[in-house]
Design a protein around this motif. Sequence first.
Motif, PDB file in Angstrom:
ATOM      1  N   ASN A  51       0.843  -1.198   0.000  1.00 48.94           N
ATOM      2  CA  ASN A  51       0.000   0.000   0.000  1.00 48.94           C
ATOM      3  C   ASN A  51       0.873   1.241   0.000  1.00 48.94           C
ATOM      4  O   ASN A  51       1.973   1.237   0.548  1.00 48.94           O
ATOM      5  N   SER A  52       0.363   2.291  -0.605  1.00 48.58           N
ATOM      6  CA  SER A  52       1.054   3.566  -0.638  1.00 48.58           C
ATOM      7  C   SER A  52       0.096   4.647  -0.150  1.00 48.58           C
ATOM      8  O   SER A  52      -1.051   4.705  -0.587  1.00 48.58           O
ATOM      9  N   PHE A  53       0.566   5.492   0.786  1.00 49.72           N
ATOM     10  CA  PHE A  53      -0.306   6.564   1.255  1.00 49.72           C
ATOM     11  C   PHE A  53       0.456   7.868   1.354  1.00 49.72           C
ATOM     12  O   PHE A  53       1.683   7.887   1.442  1.00 49.72           O
ATOM     13  N   SER A  54      -0.292   8.955   1.321  1.00 51.06           N
ATOM     14  CA  SER A  54       0.286  10.275   1.543  1.00 51.06           C
ATOM     15  C   SER A  54      -0.684  11.092   2.383  1.00 51.06           C
ATOM     16  O   SER A  54      -1.897  10.891   2.333  1.00 51.06           O
ATOM     17  N   LEU A  70      -4.821   6.812   0.158  1.00 50.19           N
ATOM     18  CA  LEU A  70      -4.284   5.463   0.280  1.00 50.19           C
ATOM     19  C   LEU A  70      -4.518   4.799  -1.066  1.00 50.19           C
ATOM     20  O   LEU A  70      -5.665   4.679  -1.497  1.00 50.19           O
ATOM     21  N   ASN A  71      -3.434   4.427  -1.730  1.00 51.92           N
ATOM     22  CA  ASN A  71      -3.524   3.857  -3.080  1.00 51.92           C
ATOM     23  C   ASN A  71      -4.367   4.753  -3.991  1.00 51.92           C
ATOM     24  O   ASN A  71      -5.237   4.300  -4.715  1.00 51.92           O
ATOM     25  N   ALA A  72      -4.123   6.055  -3.904  1.00 53.40           N
ATOM     26  CA  ALA A  72      -4.753   7.106  -4.709  1.00 53.40           C
ATOM     27  C   ALA A  72      -6.221   7.354  -4.385  1.00 53.40           C
ATOM     28  O   ALA A  72      -6.877   8.132  -5.063  1.00 53.40           O
ATOM     29  N   ALA A  73      -6.772   6.743  -3.333  1.00 52.26           N
ATOM     30  CA  ALA A  73      -8.164   6.982  -2.921  1.00 52.26           C
ATOM     31  C   ALA A  73      -8.167   7.829  -1.648  1.00 52.26           C
ATOM     32  O   ALA A  73      -7.337   7.641  -0.761  1.00 52.26           O
ATOM     33  N   TYR A  74      -9.135   8.758  -1.544  1.00 54.59           N
ATOM     34  CA  TYR A  74      -9.234   9.641  -0.384  1.00 54.59           C
ATOM     35  C   TYR A  74      -9.401   8.835   0.904  1.00 54.59           C
ATOM     36  O   TYR A  74     -10.135   7.845   0.943  1.00 54.59           O
ATOM     37  N   CYS A  75      -8.738   9.287   1.964  1.00 56.16           N
ATOM     38  CA  CYS A  75      -8.873   8.692   3.301  1.00 56.16           C
ATOM     39  C   CYS A  75      -8.775   9.783   4.348  1.00 56.16           C
ATOM     40  O   CYS A  75      -8.224  10.852   4.096  1.00 56.16           O
ATOM     41  N   TYR A 106      -9.960   3.205   7.520  1.00 56.66           N
ATOM     42  CA  TYR A 106     -10.941   4.028   6.788  1.00 56.66           C
ATOM     43  C   TYR A 106     -11.314   3.353   5.472  1.00 56.66           C
ATOM     44  O   TYR A 106     -12.483   3.263   5.119  1.00 56.66           O
ATOM     45  N   SER A 107     -10.318   2.846   4.764  1.00 56.38           N
ATOM     46  CA  SER A 107     -10.574   2.269   3.437  1.00 56.38           C
ATOM     47  C   SER A 107     -11.335   0.949   3.525  1.00 56.38           C
ATOM     48  O   SER A 107     -12.070   0.601   2.616  1.00 56.38           O
ATOM     49  N   ARG A 108     -11.166   0.220   4.615  1.00 57.30           N
ATOM     50  CA  ARG A 108     -11.857  -1.059   4.772  1.00 57.30           C
ATOM     51  C   ARG A 108     -13.347  -0.842   4.997  1.00 57.30           C
ATOM     52  O   ARG A 108     -14.164  -1.617   4.504  1.00 57.30           O
ATOM     53  N   GLY A 109     -13.688   0.169   5.777  1.00 58.56           N
ATOM     54  CA  GLY A 109     -15.083   0.504   6.015  1.00 58.56           C
ATOM     55  C   GLY A 109     -15.886  -0.588   6.704  1.00 58.56           C
ATOM     56  O   GLY A 109     -17.106  -0.590   6.627  1.00 58.56           O
TER      57      GLY A 109
END
Length: 101
Positions: A3-6, A38-43, A75-78
């Motif tokens: 995974n990649s996050f910023s 996270l992996n280019a999706a908002y978090c 957050y991404s797992r929801g």
Amino acid sequence: MSNSFSVTSAAYNSSSPVWPKNSSNSPDDTLVFVQGTLNAAYCNAWFFWSQIQRAQIAGGTASVQQLIGTGFLNYSRGVSPALPLPAFPIVNFHGRRPSLD
């Protein structure tokens, strides 16, 4: 899978303590709202100021990244149950330079 996050922003309002003044918890321990991708999706994720301080003192940048990365994964797992956030030693950072107690 890797995974990649910023982090794009982190904000808190130190004039609004999380805990009431008569609480046994520190009234200075505000919530910090962290936003990013996270992996280019908002978090986003909420952390206590002390969580971030403990992570920084315990392991530096890598520990803070681990804390925020886990928050973003949750957050991404929801779904529940959430992944447990990493635990770090208690830190006394009131009125002086942060140190491990």
